[in-house]
Design a protein around this motif. Structure first.
Motif, PDB file in Angstrom:
ATOM      1  N   TRP A 145       5.907  10.187  -7.058  1.00 32.17           N
ATOM      2  CA  TRP A 145       7.087  10.188  -7.872  1.00 32.17           C
ATOM      3  C   TRP A 145       6.838  10.722  -9.250  1.00 32.17           C
ATOM      4  CZ3 TRP A 145      11.780   9.685  -6.977  1.00 32.17           C
ATOM      5  CH2 TRP A 145      12.284   9.125  -5.662  1.00 32.17           C
TER       6      TRP A 145
ATOM      7  N   LEU B 231       0.781  -1.121   0.010  1.00 34.50           N
ATOM      8  CA  LEU B 231       0.056  -0.085   0.088  1.00 34.50           C
ATOM      9  C   LEU B 231       0.728   1.284  -0.020  1.00 34.50           C
ATOM     10  CD1 LEU B 231      -2.902  -0.947   2.507  1.00 34.50           C
ATOM     11  CD2 LEU B 231      -3.103  -0.642   0.019  1.00 34.50           C
ATOM     12  N   LEU B 232       1.935   1.153   0.875  1.00 33.13           N
ATOM     13  CA  LEU B 232       2.840   2.207   0.932  1.00 33.13           C
ATOM     14  C   LEU B 232       3.374   2.728  -0.621  1.00 33.13           C
ATOM     15  CD1 LEU B 232       3.276   4.114   3.325  1.00 33.13           C
ATOM     16  CD2 LEU B 232       5.611   2.930   3.598  1.00 33.13           C
ATOM     17  N   VAL B 233       4.017   1.800  -1.344  1.00 36.85           N
ATOM     18  CA  VAL B 233       4.590   1.880  -2.475  1.00 36.85           C
ATOM     19  C   VAL B 233       3.424   2.563  -3.521  1.00 36.85           C
ATOM     20  CG1 VAL B 233       5.444   0.716  -4.633  1.00 36.85           C
ATOM     21  CG2 VAL B 233       6.072  -0.209  -2.208  1.00 36.85           C
ATOM     22  N   LEU B 234       2.174   2.037  -3.032  1.00 36.51           N
ATOM     23  CA  LEU B 234       1.137   2.415  -4.054  1.00 36.51           C
ATOM     24  C   LEU B 234       0.752   3.918  -3.890  1.00 36.51           C
ATOM     25  CD1 LEU B 234      -1.206  -0.573  -4.262  1.00 36.51           C
ATOM     26  CD2 LEU B 234      -0.160   0.322  -6.113  1.00 36.51           C
ATOM     27  N   VAL B 235       0.758   4.427  -2.754  1.00 35.72           N
ATOM     28  CA  VAL B 235       0.775   5.766  -2.383  1.00 35.72           C
ATOM     29  C   VAL B 235       1.646   6.544  -3.010  1.00 35.72           C
ATOM     30  CG1 VAL B 235       0.632   7.426  -0.242  1.00 35.72           C
ATOM     31  CG2 VAL B 235      -0.715   5.464  -0.412  1.00 35.72           C
ATOM     32  N   VAL B 236       2.964   6.111  -2.830  1.00 36.58           N
ATOM     33  CA  VAL B 236       4.404   6.826  -3.299  1.00 36.58           C
ATOM     34  C   VAL B 236       4.342   7.203  -4.686  1.00 36.58           C
ATOM     35  CG1 VAL B 236       6.784   7.080  -2.917  1.00 36.58           C
ATOM     36  CG2 VAL B 236       5.254   6.420  -0.964  1.00 36.58           C
ATOM     37  N   ILE B 237       3.848   5.920  -5.531  1.00 36.19           N
ATOM     38  CA  ILE B 237       4.195   6.019  -6.902  1.00 36.19           C
ATOM     39  C   ILE B 237       3.667   7.279  -7.670  1.00 36.19           C
ATOM     40  CG2 ILE B 237       3.470   4.902  -9.055  1.00 36.19           C
ATOM     41  CD1 ILE B 237       4.224   2.347  -7.686  1.00 36.19           C
ATOM     42  N   PRO B 238       2.513   7.662  -7.394  1.00 33.64           N
ATOM     43  CA  PRO B 238       1.848   8.833  -7.751  1.00 33.64           C
ATOM     44  C   PRO B 238       2.776   9.957  -7.722  1.00 33.64           C
ATOM     45  CG  PRO B 238       0.056   7.861  -6.912  1.00 33.64           C
ATOM     46  CD  PRO B 238       1.364   6.831  -6.550  1.00 33.64           C
TER      47      PRO B 238
ATOM     48  N   PRO C  64       0.188  12.657  -0.947  1.00 36.80           N
ATOM     49  CA  PRO C  64       0.913  11.858  -0.358  1.00 36.80           C
ATOM     50  C   PRO C  64       2.119  12.509   0.680  1.00 36.80           C
ATOM     51  CG  PRO C  64       1.097  11.823  -2.730  1.00 36.80           C
ATOM     52  CD  PRO C  64       0.119  12.749  -2.253  1.00 36.80           C
TER      53      PRO C  64
END
Lengths: 264, 295
Positions: B121, B112-119, B174
């Motif tokens: 980036w 979930l954390l990766v999913l939140v951060v991708i946008p 984010p």
């Protein structure tokens, strides 16, 4: 049972909110029609036009160049700051040092951009350099505001790890330089890479500071994109978004990979 | 002996860079903000005059000019209100999200954390552009509203302050979630169980246990959103209309359109004094305080 339903709903809605606009953007990049919003049929036309658009390609190369160079410089200086703040006790005017290394994090880009531009103009009046603004001035500005981001990552990492390892190495006869190169830097390497990637994307993404410090022959990608979409829509920008999102996601995953690696 | 040299090199190289390319530019902004403006290039007079003996030629007129004109004050106030509202909505959306991510099991949590951060980036400019597409008159949101029969004709969703808030909340979310998650992640979930066992209901548990413990995260996230939003230029420029002027816009125009360098510098320097300085001082004091208490 009820609370787990709420939980899933909240997470689902949150992720939907974050991803929906990106998906819309990518979806319309496959639209044949020149009018972005009117669907005419699936096509890769705009990808083709994008790759033949010299202005965008040139801007892209300039942006990558500036981002890679400024990330590298910012990483070197940022590591030095992070190291100094955690490991070196005697720093002259330490509060001032902290001020200099942390303020760029909270300073609005607009103010930073203005101050850099006025600085370059004043410098030119005094010593005749830089006579015109361009890639060099963007590079200097980007290094300046990326340093702080690298420094904070390195500082966090150095605070975390056990100083005893360094001291043990010293006791075993390593000198200061050797400890740094053989022990400290390898241990914080994942954070250094993470810092570089962060600086790289910040520089690549910056529009405001670059707009202030740019000059002839230095139109970065965000400057070109902004000029295209400020007043309207552009199907080429949609195609560009899809490509850029995809590559940035890959960089993001790299970052996470390194970040996770150092946590273990 | 060699260590000393090494340390010096490590401390002084970035010191030199930041003084030259960060501190001096800020000092130049201040200098120009107290210069007398005139027509010409550069459009201000020197603050030190040497023609008839030495004379200091400064003025606070630029500040008086800014602070007595509603155009400038009003825009700054608009920006503060915009930042407050946006921060509030980021918190409203970000807090439950961060809380539920932090309380998920560890595998799901990382995903979930990766999913939140991708946008986060991906490109800022393009994420704002995405909302321009969504909010168009024939955009996807209007199509949905029309098909559901909620409206009978397309709504003007773009080019107003609501579109600006929408864009800001989306792009800055984010930045709110990450520090919140950082703090929520640390705290002991058993506390929630304990408070339930002690007879507090959900609402009370939230206000008496969860909220007080997440204050540092809320403060950190809110600052990360609030400050840049006050100086935000791109989002109002792309999604906003002429209904509201903001600090970023008038600073930009004062410099590039009116070519009033002293005025723009005074605006920028006021921004630093009002907005940035209190936070930086707080940070320095806080880091010194926490260092002292640890050692």
């Amino acid at each position: 049972m009820k609370s787990s339903l709420i939980k899933s709903t909240v997470i689902f809605l949150g992720l939907f909110f974050l991803y929906f606009p990106i998906l819309v953007l990518i979806f319309y990049s496959f639209n044949e029609n020149k009018r972005v919003m009117v669907w005419k049929g699936f096509s890769l036309r705009w990808y083709n036009e994008l790759l033949n658009n010299e202005q965008i390609i040139e801007a892209f190369i300039i942006s990558i160049k500036i981002a890679a160079l400024s990330a590298t410089f910012a990483t070197i200086l940022g590591v030095m700051i992070g190291y100094s703040l955690v490991r070196i006790r005697k720093i002259p005017f330490k509060s001032f040092y902290i001020f200099l290394s942390s303020t760029p994090l909270v300073l609005p880009e607009l103010i930073l951009g203005l101050s850099m531009l006025l600085f370059f103009i004043s410098l030119n009046n005094v010593i005749g350099f830089p006579s015109s603004r361009g890639q060099l001035t963007i590079f200097i500005s980007h290094v300046t505001f990326c340093i702080a981001f690298v420094a904070i990552i390195i500082q966090a990492r150095l605070t975390d790890f056990n100083k005893n390892i360094e001291e043990a190495a010293m006791d075993l006869g390593y000198n200061y330089t050797k400890v740094l190169y053989k022990i400290t830097l390898p241990i914080i390497l994942p954070s250094i890479i993470a810092g570089w990637l962060l600086a790289f994307t910040i520089s690549l993404d910056d529009l405001v500071v670059a707009s202030f410090t740019t000059g002839p022959g230095a139109n970065t990608l965000p400057i070109v994109v902004f000029s295209k979409v400020r007043l309207g829509l552009s199907p080429e920008v949609n195609a560009l978004s899809a490509i850029l999102m995809f590559s940035l996601i890959i960089i993001g995953l790299f970052y996470f990979y390194f970040n996770k690696k150092f946590k273990h | 002996m060699k260590n000393k040299l090494f340390e010096k090199y490590f401390v002084l190289s970035p010191y030199f860079w930041l003084v030259l390319f960060f501190f001096i530019p800020l000092a130049i902004i201040f200098k120009i903000s107290i210069s007398v403006s005139e027509w010409g290039m550069p459009p201000y007079q020197d603050i030190f005059l040497f023609d008839n003996g030495f004379k200091i030629n400064t003025t606070f007129e630029n500040y008086v000019y800014i602070f007595s004109d509603y155009y400038y004050i009003g825009s700054f106030v608009n920006s503060l209100i915009l930042a407050l509202i946006s921060t509030f909505f980021c918190l409203l959306i970000g807090f439950p999200l961060a809380f539920y991510i932090a309380t998920s099991n560890i595998k799901l949590r990382n995903i979930l954390l990766v999913l939140v951060v991708i946008p986060f980036w991906s490109s800022f400019l393009l994420r704002v552009y995405a909302w321009k597409i969504i909010l168009q008159n024939n955009g996807i949101l209007n199509v949905i509203l029309l098909n559901l029969g909620i409206t009978s004709e397309p709504l003007q969703l773009l080019y107003n302050q609501y579109a600006v808030i929408m864009g800001i909340v989306y792009t800055y979310l984010p930045l709110m979630i990450l520090p919140l998650y950082g703090y929520l992640n640390k705290f002991d979930l058993n506390l929630i169980e304990a408070s339930k066992d002690l007879g507090l209901n959900r609402i009370k548990t939230f206000f008496k246990v969860i909220l007080p413990l997440s204050v540092p995260g809320i403060v950190a996230g809110s600052l990360l959103v609030f400050i840049p939003v006050v100086g935000e230029f791109i989002i109002p420029e792309m999604l906003g209309g002429s209904d509201r002027l903001y600090y970023g816009k008038i600073l930009w125009e004062e410099f590039f359109v009116n070519r009033n360098w002293p005025g723009a510098s005074a605006l920028a320097f006021s921004g630093i004094i009002i907005l940035v300085l209190p936070i930086v001082i707080f940070q320095i004091l806080y880091s010194r305080w926490s260092q002292k208490n640890e050692i």
